[in-house]
Enzyme design. Structure first.
Site, PDB file in Angstrom:
ATOM      1  N   ASP A 270       0.815  -1.200   0.000  1.00 23.08           N
ATOM      2  CA  ASP A 270       0.000   0.000   0.000  1.00 23.08           C
ATOM      3  C   ASP A 270       0.858   1.263   0.000  1.00 23.08           C
ATOM      4  O   ASP A 270       1.793   1.405   0.814  1.00 23.08           O
ATOM      5  CB  ASP A 270      -0.906   0.000   1.239  1.00 23.08           C
ATOM      6  CG  ASP A 270      -1.798   1.207   1.325  1.00 23.08           C
ATOM      7  OD1 ASP A 270      -2.685   1.344   0.470  1.00 23.08           O
ATOM      8  OD2 ASP A 270      -1.599   2.030   2.241  1.00 23.08           O
ATOM      9  N   GLU A 303       1.488  -0.097  -4.945  1.00 21.93           N
ATOM     10  CA  GLU A 303       0.707   1.112  -5.160  1.00 21.93           C
ATOM     11  C   GLU A 303       1.684   2.266  -5.002  1.00 21.93           C
ATOM     12  O   GLU A 303       2.268   2.447  -3.931  1.00 21.93           O
ATOM     13  CB  GLU A 303      -0.433   1.254  -4.150  1.00 21.93           C
ATOM     14  CG  GLU A 303      -1.243   2.520  -4.404  1.00 21.93           C
ATOM     15  CD  GLU A 303      -2.209   2.868  -3.280  1.00 21.93           C
ATOM     16  OE1 GLU A 303      -3.186   3.575  -3.548  1.00 21.93           O
ATOM     17  OE2 GLU A 303      -1.954   2.455  -2.127  1.00 21.93           O
TER      18      GLU A 303
END
Length: 606
Positions: A270, A303
Site C-alpha cells: 500500500d 501502489e
C-alpha cells in the site's frame, strides 16, 4: 519475578545476507523465546497469564529477550514496560482485540497446498473479508469461493487483515501486523481459506500496509521512539524511520511471513510513495528480495503514485506490477463526466490520456502534474509489458473515498459499465474488480471503523472537512457516519444480492468476457511483448499490442458522439472476435463506432 535465559539476538539470513531479527514469540518445542525491540526501556518483563512475570535480558542492540519453558502453546502473554502492559507488536495471534493478550502459537496446523499460475493469467477480485459475506469471516468466505471461480476470477486479493482496533475496519489501521484480526478468525482459519482457494484453482494475494500504523493500539513510541521520525510528518503522523535496519527488518520479515507461513501467492504494498524518510529505496529492494527468497514467483504489486517504472523492470525482477490509478482516472472521467478533485488532471484531453494509459501504462511519464504544483510526475513506461500494470474501473479507494461510498453501478448506465468492463477485461493489462462489481451490484462501500471517544470524534470531523462541498450541498443527514455499525452493515454483500435479474445478466456478461480473455488474450500475453502502436482519430482510438505470438487490436470510442476509426491492415475487413455497443464496418476499411463502443481482434503471428 523469574529470570529467563537469553539467546543470540541476531541470526544470519543465508538467502539475503541480512540479519534475521525474529521479532515476537517463537515456539521452540520445549519453551518459547520472546523478543521485543525496546531500546528506550531500561527493563522489560514478559507476563504470562496466571503465571507471573519473567524479566528479559537486554542486549546492546536494544532487543530484550527471554526463553521461558513455562510458556507452552496457547499461553497468553504480554509485555510490561514500566507501568504499561502492551501486546507483542509481532504477535501472531491475539486472544481477543489488539490491545489485549497475545497468544503463543506454533507452526501451522494446516499449510495450504501449493498453487502456481502465470501472472499473465491473473484476473483479480479485490475482497474485504468483513463485508464479503454476512458473517464477515475467513471461514464464511470459503463458501463464496465457487462464485469467484465460476465468474472467471483466478486471484483473490484480500484487503489488509492485520489486527486493527475494534470489530470493523477497512484494514488500513492495522497495529499488530503479524496477527490476522480475530474478528475474521484464527490464523489457521485464514490458512484454511487459502487452501480452499488453491483447491479451486484460485491464487491468494494480501494487501499489506508498511507506511504507517493505525491511530490506536500502537505502543511502539512508548519504548522504541527510533521506529519513527518525529521531525517528518505524514498524513498518519510521524514517518516510519526507514533509515533503521531494524525498522526495515520488521516489515521485510512480515512480508516474507505472510508468504512462507500462510501460503499467500503474492502481496500488494500500500502507498509506497508515502515512505517519507531516507532508506525508502533500500527498503523496497529488501522487501522484494526477502519475499523472493521464500517465494521466487510471488506476485509483488506496488501502489505508487510516483509512477516509477524502474521498479517493474523485467531485468531486476523485483516487483511484478503496479496499480495503475491513471487508467482508472482516465476512464472514470470519460464514462462519468466527473472532472473535479484528482480527476481534474485527466480531464483536459481524456482521449490523449487514454491513448497513454492503454498503449504505454502511465499517463504521466515525467510531465508536470497539477496536483504536485507542476512538478514532474512519473517515468517513461512504454517499454514495460502490459502485465506490469494492474488496471481497474473501481477499487476500494475509488468507491470508499467518495462521500457516500457509492459504486458506479448506482449512477452509471449499464451500457457504459459494460463498455468499461469490455475494455478492462480484453486489453492485456491485468484486470482487477472490487467484490460485487462482476455483477454490477450497487452495494455501497463507505468508510467505516470502530473507534470511540476523542478519536471517534476526530474521524467524524476529518470526514466532514474532507467533504465540505458535499455537506454544503446535501447536509449531514445523508452522510454515512463511519462509526455507526449500520454503515458497516450497509456494505455487506449477501448471496441473494447476486440473484436478481440485473445482477444475473451482468454476471453472465462478465463470465463471457472472462472466457474471451482466456481464449483471445492469454495465448498472446504468454509470449514476449514487442511494443504497441496507438492511432487517435478524434475521440476514437485504435490500439495494437504486439506479442511474439501475435497481435491484439482494440478500437474504441469512450465518448458520447460517434467516431470513425481507420483500421490497420492486419484486421481491416475481418470479422471481429468481440464487440460492445453500436459498430458498423465501412467499405473503406474503417469502423463507425457509436457512443461507448469497442471492438477487439486477436490475431496469431503468421
Amino acid at each position: 519475578m523469574h529470570n529467563a535465559s537469553s539467546r543470540s539476538s541476531l541470526d544470519p539470513s543465508a538467502d539475503t545476507g541480512r540479519p534475521l531479527f525474529r521479532f515476537g514469540a517463537e515456539w521452540l518445542g520445549d519453551g518459547t523465546r520472546f523478543r521485543l525491540f525496546a531500546p528506550d526501556a531500561p527493563s522489560v518483563t514478559v507476563e504470562l497469564e496466571g503465571r507471573g512475570g519473567f524479566k528479559m535480558a537486554r542486549s546492546a542492540d536494544g532487543f530484550h529477550e527471554a526463553v521461558i519453558a513455562q510458556a507452552v502453546l496457547g499461553t497468553l502473554y504480554r509485555f510490561r514496560v514500566g507501568d504499561q502492559a502492551v501486546p507483542d507488536p509481532a504477535s501472531h495471534m491475539q486472544a481477543e482485540d489488539g490491545e489485549g493478550w497475545s497468544v503463543v502459537v506454533g507452526g501451522p496446523q494446516l499449510m495450504p497446498r501449493p498453487w502456481r499460475r502465470p501472472w499473465t493469467e491473473a484476473v483479480i477480485a479485490e475482497v474485504h473479508v468483513g463485508t464479503a459475506t454476512p458473517e464477515g469471516t475467513f471461514r464464511a468466505l470459503i463458501d463464496r469461493l465457487d462464485h469467484y471461480r465460476d465468474a472467471g476470477f483466478t486471484v483473490i486479493e484480500l484487503l489488509p487483515v492485520a489486527d486493527f482496533p475494534g470489530r470493523r475496519n477497512w484494514g488500513y489501521d492495522g497495529v499488530l501486523l503479524y496477527a490476522p484480526d480475530r474478528a475474521y478468525g484464527t490464523p489457521d482459519d485464514l490458512r484454511a481459506l487459502i487452501d480452499a482457494a488453491h483447491a479451486r484453482g484460485i491464487g491468494m494475494m494480501l494487501d499489506v500496509v508498511y507506511n504507517h500504523f493505525g491511530p490506536r493500539g500502537n505502543y511502539l513510541p512508548l519504548y522504541a521512539r527510533s521506529f519513527f521520525r518525529e521531525d517528518i510528518a505524514t498524513p498518519w503522523g510521524a514517518a516510519l524511520n526507514l533509515d533503521s535496519e531494524v525498522v526495515r527488518g520488521f516489515f521485510a520479515e512480515n512480508a516474507a511471513y505472510w508468504l512462507a507461513d500462510f501460503g499467500f501467492d503474492g502481496l500488494r504494498f500500500d502507498a509506497v510513495h508515502a515512505f517519507a524518510t531516507d532508506g525508502a529505496e533500500t527498503f523496497l529492494r529488501e522487501l522484494a528480495e526477502g519475499c523472493r527468497a521464500v517465494r521466487p514467483d510471488a506476485f509483488l504489486v506496488l501502489e505508487n503514485h510516483d509512477n516509477i517504472a524502474g521498479w517493474m523492470s523485467r531485468d531486476d525482477q523485483l516487483f511484478t506490477a503496479q496499480w495503475n490509478d491513471d487508467w482508472h482516472h482516465v476512464f472514470h472521467v470519460m464514462a462519468s463526466g466527473e472532472q473535479t478533485g484528482y480527476y481534474a488532471p485527466y480531464a483536459r484531453d481524456p482521449a490523449a490520456a487514454a491513448e497513454r494509459a492503454l498503449g504505454s501504462g502511465f499517463v504521466f511519464q515525467g510531465e508536470a502534474f497539477p496536483d504536485a504544483g507542476g512538478h514532474p510526475r512519473g517515468t517513461p513506461s512504454g517499454h514495460l509489458p502490459p502485465d506490469a500494470f494492474v488496471s481497474f474501473v473501481q477499487n476500494h479507494d475509488h468507491i470508499g473515498n467518495r462521500p457516500l461510498g457509492d459504486r458506479l453501478a448506482a449512477t452509471l448506465s449499464p451500457e457504459r459499465l459494460a463498455f468499461l468492463h469490455f475494455v478492462l477485461m480484453l486489453s492485456p493489462q491485468i484486470p482487477l474488480l472490487f467484490m460485487g462489481e462482476e455483477a454490477q451490484l450497487p452495494t455501497p462501500f463507505p468508510f467505516f471503523c470502530d473507534f470511540d471517544g476523542e478519536l471517534a470524534d476526530a474521524v467524524r470531523n476529518g470526514r466532514r472537512s474532507e467533504f465540505g462541498d458535499f455537506f454544503a450541498a446535501h447536509g449531514e443527514a445523508t452522510f454515512p457516519d463511519p462509526l455507526d455499525d449500520a454503515t458497516f452493515e450497509a456494505a455487506k454483500l449477501r448471496p441473494e444480492d447476486f440473484s436478481d435479474e440485473r445482477a444475473r445478466a451482468a454476471l453472465d456478461a462478465f463470465r463471457r468476457l472472462a472466457g474471451l480473455r482466456r481464449d483471445l488474450v492469454w495465448p498472446l500475453t504468454a509470449s514476449a511483448y514487442e511494443g504497441s502502436t496507438v492511432e487517435r482519430h478524434g475521440e476514437g482510438l485504435c490500439v495494437s499490442w504486439h506479442f511474439a505470438a501475435g497481435t491484439l487490436v482494440m478500437a474504441l470510442n469512450a465518448a458520447s458522439l460517434s467516431a470513425t476509426v481507420p483500421l490497420p491492415d492486419l484486421v481491416a475487413g475481418l470479422p471481429a472476435d468481440a464487440h460492445i455497443g453500436e459498430v458498423d464496418l465501412l467499405p473503406e476499411g474503417s469502423l463507425e463506432l457509436g457512443a461507448f463502443a469497442a471492438v477487439l481482434w486477436s490475431r496469431a503471428a503468421a
